[in-house]
Structure formats: structure tokens, C-alpha cells
Design a protein around this motif. Structure first.
Motif, PDB file in Angstrom:
ATOM      1  N   TYR B  10       0.821  -1.216   0.000  1.00  0.00           N
ATOM      2  CA  TYR B  10       0.000   0.000   0.000  1.00  0.00           C
ATOM      3  C   TYR B  10       0.844   1.251   0.000  1.00  0.00           C
ATOM      4  O   TYR B  10       1.963   1.273   0.464  1.00  0.00           O
ATOM      5  CB  TYR B  10      -1.003   0.032   1.159  1.00  0.00           C
ATOM      6  CG  TYR B  10      -0.478  -0.277   2.544  1.00  0.00           C
ATOM      7  CD1 TYR B  10      -0.529  -1.578   3.045  1.00  0.00           C
ATOM      8  CD2 TYR B  10       0.033   0.732   3.359  1.00  0.00           C
ATOM      9  CE1 TYR B  10      -0.061  -1.867   4.322  1.00  0.00           C
ATOM     10  CE2 TYR B  10       0.502   0.451   4.644  1.00  0.00           C
ATOM     11  CZ  TYR B  10       0.452  -0.851   5.112  1.00  0.00           C
ATOM     12  OH  TYR B  10       0.922  -1.128   6.386  1.00  0.00           O
ATOM     13  N   ARG B  11       0.247   2.274  -0.594  1.00  0.00           N
ATOM     14  CA  ARG B  11       0.805   3.627  -0.573  1.00  0.00           C
ATOM     15  C   ARG B  11       0.147   4.298   0.625  1.00  0.00           C
ATOM     16  O   ARG B  11      -1.069   4.536   0.631  1.00  0.00           O
ATOM     17  CB  ARG B  11       0.388   4.312  -1.871  1.00  0.00           C
ATOM     18  CG  ARG B  11       1.024   5.652  -2.158  1.00  0.00           C
ATOM     19  CD  ARG B  11       0.406   6.213  -3.447  1.00  0.00           C
ATOM     20  NE  ARG B  11       1.245   7.172  -4.115  1.00  0.00           N
ATOM     21  CZ  ARG B  11       1.372   8.453  -3.785  1.00  0.00           C
ATOM     22  NH1 ARG B  11       0.678   8.953  -2.769  1.00  0.00           N
ATOM     23  NH2 ARG B  11       2.155   9.251  -4.480  1.00  0.00           N
ATOM     24  N   HIS B  56       4.569   3.444   3.979  1.00  0.00           N
ATOM     25  CA  HIS B  56       4.126   2.566   2.899  1.00  0.00           C
ATOM     26  C   HIS B  56       4.487   1.109   3.196  1.00  0.00           C
ATOM     27  O   HIS B  56       5.273   0.833   4.091  1.00  0.00           O
ATOM     28  CB  HIS B  56       4.787   2.994   1.595  1.00  0.00           C
ATOM     29  CG  HIS B  56       4.800   4.471   1.402  1.00  0.00           C
ATOM     30  ND1 HIS B  56       3.659   5.183   1.125  1.00  0.00           N
ATOM     31  CD2 HIS B  56       5.796   5.397   1.497  1.00  0.00           C
ATOM     32  CE1 HIS B  56       3.962   6.470   1.037  1.00  0.00           C
ATOM     33  NE2 HIS B  56       5.262   6.630   1.264  1.00  0.00           N
ATOM     34  N   ALA B  57       3.927   0.214   2.397  1.00  0.00           N
ATOM     35  CA  ALA B  57       4.291  -1.202   2.526  1.00  0.00           C
ATOM     36  C   ALA B  57       4.435  -1.822   1.154  1.00  0.00           C
ATOM     37  O   ALA B  57       3.640  -1.554   0.250  1.00  0.00           O
ATOM     38  CB  ALA B  57       3.239  -1.954   3.336  1.00  0.00           C
ATOM     39  N   ASP B  86      -4.737   2.399  -4.200  1.00  0.00           N
ATOM     40  CA  ASP B  86      -3.508   2.563  -3.400  1.00  0.00           C
ATOM     41  C   ASP B  86      -3.307   1.434  -2.391  1.00  0.00           C
ATOM     42  O   ASP B  86      -2.385   1.492  -1.571  1.00  0.00           O
ATOM     43  CB  ASP B  86      -3.423   3.951  -2.742  1.00  0.00           C
ATOM     44  CG  ASP B  86      -4.647   4.308  -1.930  1.00  0.00           C
ATOM     45  OD1 ASP B  86      -5.539   3.444  -1.766  1.00  0.00           O
ATOM     46  OD2 ASP B  86      -4.718   5.455  -1.447  1.00  0.00           O
ATOM     47  N   ILE B  87      -4.165   0.411  -2.440  1.00  0.00           N
ATOM     48  CA  ILE B  87      -3.956  -0.819  -1.652  1.00  0.00           C
ATOM     49  C   ILE B  87      -4.116  -2.009  -2.594  1.00  0.00           C
ATOM     50  O   ILE B  87      -5.141  -2.133  -3.265  1.00  0.00           O
ATOM     51  CB  ILE B  87      -4.994  -0.963  -0.506  1.00  0.00           C
ATOM     52  CG1 ILE B  87      -4.941   0.246   0.430  1.00  0.00           C
ATOM     53  CG2 ILE B  87      -4.763  -2.258   0.270  1.00  0.00           C
ATOM     54  CD1 ILE B  87      -6.007   0.217   1.532  1.00  0.00           C
TER      55      ILE B  87
END
Lengths: 244, 244
Positions: B10-11, B56-57, B86-87
């Protein structure tokens, strides 16, 4: 009066393109407003050409005339303090009084980015064309060779465009990738309206097998827009550099 | 009931971090809502750990129990149709009924991204820590070596944290770059609250000369947060991978 050239990078996602227009905020008007904030001057900022809504730039070129005493090489820093984070001036200089960003452009290069992966990236949602397919990049490179040189690119122009000549010369098309993220770089003496996006969309169709590399020459020769591929989405396109 | 593990990218820009909380939308709650949309089940989605607002991830790990007949390997695709761009769930699988994303994590790696350039990038505004300085990356690599191994990292923890032990082991810190964009990768058996951001901020201060590489060992030994460097901003941090 000094003639100042700016080299500008922008993330086009939140703008209705480069050129000032009545419905929505554009990159050109945001920069002209920043110049007015700095100097009080209502300048006309001349870009090398338009970019559409959602299209990005790494090196758009633009120029304007100013009576300001701001040193030419300092303009980029002064403007960046007034600009939103998605627009950055990366270079500024004084140029010849006759210099015109559009008329004097001898060529341009554009990038088109395709993310070919089963899952999209949250970091590239507005920054690359995501396709959930495996593409045959070797076939796409072979197809791209047919675009090189001087051609009538009527088949690769948005229908309804009015323009003096549809002849353009493509100098180079190169491919590179970082894992699943591919970049196609198109360099030419000029591009018709939507031409890079239609070339990119056509190469994409070669990549997944709807078109063949050997079809491209006949599509160019046929001058029929409907025989070329899709207009690839705006958010994969980047104006990379303008040559003078 | 099946125990499903998700690997999630994700952002973090638009979220108040991973963990459900009253004030603002979190990644965890958005995914739990998507699961409820799909199955009607109000599941508890257990992440490997929290990430802060703006972090983020690339590979957060989480698991949940479901009675749904959705095939385990199909969950990622089903969820992505319900999630914002964004996910993205990049992988899903059935795991052992006892598997717990947090308790069973043996280690994690984080990236910290620094853009060291005179002008920021419009494309990295929320995705890297921009510094308008030249950094001495060789000195930073030398300094990073002092973090390796088992240490009491009290000096590298946000003050006020309550935790059983402040001992952690760092397995590796590696550096790579693409032009002006640098990535530091930290891999360890676990990290205290804000520990990666404080290590990154400390290395940054070595990079511009406020601290010296030889200072780090004494800063660790002194266990005094005020002697370490700044907490580098959240938007440069990425949870890269969780190891089991």
C-alpha cells in the motif's frame, strides 16, 4: 527584458494538461501565477507544446519575458518555493531574445510506461498503464522498427485533428525495463495529436498478439486510424525532453 | 474455518496508518470492509505490526479466519476488485490454523528512501525523504555497520514507548541507489517504535557531517534518545517484507 527558459517536470494527475483552458487548473497557469506572485508581471509562458490531462513531464520546456532582476539561474529556485509539490522547475537560464519554445523545437522524446503484471502497483496507479497480460516484448521491438524514419502518420493521429502536414520522422524507439515496469522511449522531430499514445497502444496490441509486427508497415501505408491500435491511456505518457 | 494469509502493498499517503483507530481511515479497516463486502463476515484481520500514518508497505503480512468458499489463492484477486488503487493484495494462501501474523514473525525488513538532490521530484513528493544536500554515502555505510548485531536500542526508540525489552538484533543494512534516489534496507529480528526512522535520521546526519560514523557505537551505548539523530519523516519508510 530578459527571455527566460524553464525546464519543468510535473506529475500531470491533478491537472487538466499543460495549456490554460477555462475548465480546470492547468500546469501553465499555475506557473504563470507563481511568476506573478514573484514579480507582479502577468507574463505569457510559452510551452514547447501541449500535454493532455493526466500526462506527465520530465522535461517540458517553456519561456517567458521578464523585466525582473531575479538572476536567470535563480528562477528555478524562486519558482519552486511558490509551486505545488507536483510541479518542479528543474533548470532555468537566460536565452536569446528570439528563442521560442515551440517554434524552435527540433525534436522531442516521450516515454510510455507499461506495467505488465498480474497485480497493479499502489505506487504506479496514475504513473503507468497497467496491463494484466504477458507481453511479447521482442515482437514489440520488431514492430517498433517499422515506425522509424519519415512516414505519413495519418493512421496514428486522433481523428478530427487539423494540421498542415501529417509527415513526421521518428529517429529512435528504445525499450528498457525494471522487472515488470517497461519504458518505451520515442524520439522524433515532432508528433501528431495522440501519436505516441496510439503508437504505444498499437505496440501493446502486438505484445498480446492481436496485431503482428509485420502488420505495422501496412497500417502506416493505409493511413486509416481504425486499423491501428488503441490510444493507450494518458497516465502512462511522459514528455521526456525537448531538443533545440 | 480457513486461516488465510495476505501479502499486501500500500501507498500510505492517504491513510492514518495500518491499525484501526477512531480518527481517520486506516489500511486495516479498508481491507476488513472489503472482506465483509465479499463474504458478509466481520473478520479480525491481524497484521504483522502497525505502520504509522504516511508509511508505505511493499509486503505487509496479515491473516484472518473465514468460512468462505473463496479459494485461498483467489482471495487476492477477489479483494483487489473491492480495494482502492492505493492498496493491493499481491498474494494470498491458506496457512496453518495456528499461524499468527504478529506472534510468529521472526524478522522484518524496511526500506528507507532518500532523494538527495537540489530539486525535489514531483513523482516522489510523498514517497521519499527529499534533502537538498550532498550526502557522504560512504560515511553512512560505515556508520550503519555499528548498528549490526544485538544491541539495546533505547537511544533509537521514540521516548515514552513501553515495551518488554529494548534489545534487538540487526542482521543487515544495505545501500543502493538509482541516480539521486537512495534506498537503505534494514533487516532485523524486530524494530522498536520509530527505530528505523531514527536510524535513518541518524545516518542522514552522518551523511551531512553533523555526526561522525565513529559516534554511533557510543550513541547506542549511551541509551539516550537525545544523542541520536532526527526521526526521519514517515513518507520515506516502507515495510518491505515480514519473515516467518
Amino acid at each position: 527584458m530578459k527571455n527566460i527558459q524553464l525546464i519543468i517536470s510535473y506529475r500531470g494527475t491533478n491537472y487538466c494538461g499543460w495549456q490554460v483552458q477555462p475548465n480546470g487548473v492547468t500546469v501553465q497557469e499555475v506557473i504563470m501565477r507563481a511568476i506573478k506572485d514573484l514579480t507582479g508581471e502577468a507574463v505569457n509562458l510559452t510551452g514547447s507544446g501541449r500535454t493532455d490531462a493526466g500526462v506527465h513531464a520530465l522535461g517540458q520546456s517553456a519561456n517567458f519575458f521578464t523585466a525582473s532582476t531575479i538572476p536567470p539561474e535563480g528562477w528555478y529556485r524562486a519558482l519552486n518555493t511558490r509551486l505545488p509539490a507536483d510541479i518542479r522547475v528543474i533548470h532555468s537560464r537566460e536565452c536569446h531574445p528570439d528563442f521560442h519554445s515551440r517554434y524552435h523545437a527540433k525534436g522531442k522524446s516521450y516515454l510510455y510506461k507499461i506495467l505488465a503484471s498480474p497485480v497493479a502497483s499502489p505506487f504506479l496507479a496514475d504513473l503507468a498503464f497497467h496491463v494484466n497480460r504477458t507481453l511479447d516484448w521482442a515482437a514489440m521491438e520488431e514492430a517498433a522498427a517499422s515506425f522509424l524514419g519519415e512516414h505519413d502518420f495519418t493512421a496514428f493521429m486522433a481523428s478530427g485533428s487539423s494540421i498542415k502536414t501529417t509527415i513526421r520522422t521518428i529517429f529512435e524507439i528504445s525499450f528498457s525495463n525494471n522487472d515488470d515496469l517497461w519504458e518505451m522511449t520515442f524520439t522524433g522531430n515532432g508528433f501528431l495529436y495522440n501519436m505516441v499514445r496510439i503508437m504505444a497502444g498499437t505496440l501493446y496490441e502486438v505484445g498480446y498478439g492481436r496485431l503482428k509486427a509485420q502488420d505495422i508497415a501496412a497500417i502506416i501505408a493505409g493511413k486509416d486510424r481504425s486499423k491501428a491500435g488503441i490510444t493507450a491511456p494518458a497516465h502512462g505518457l511522459y514528455l521526456k525532453e525537448v531538443y533545440y
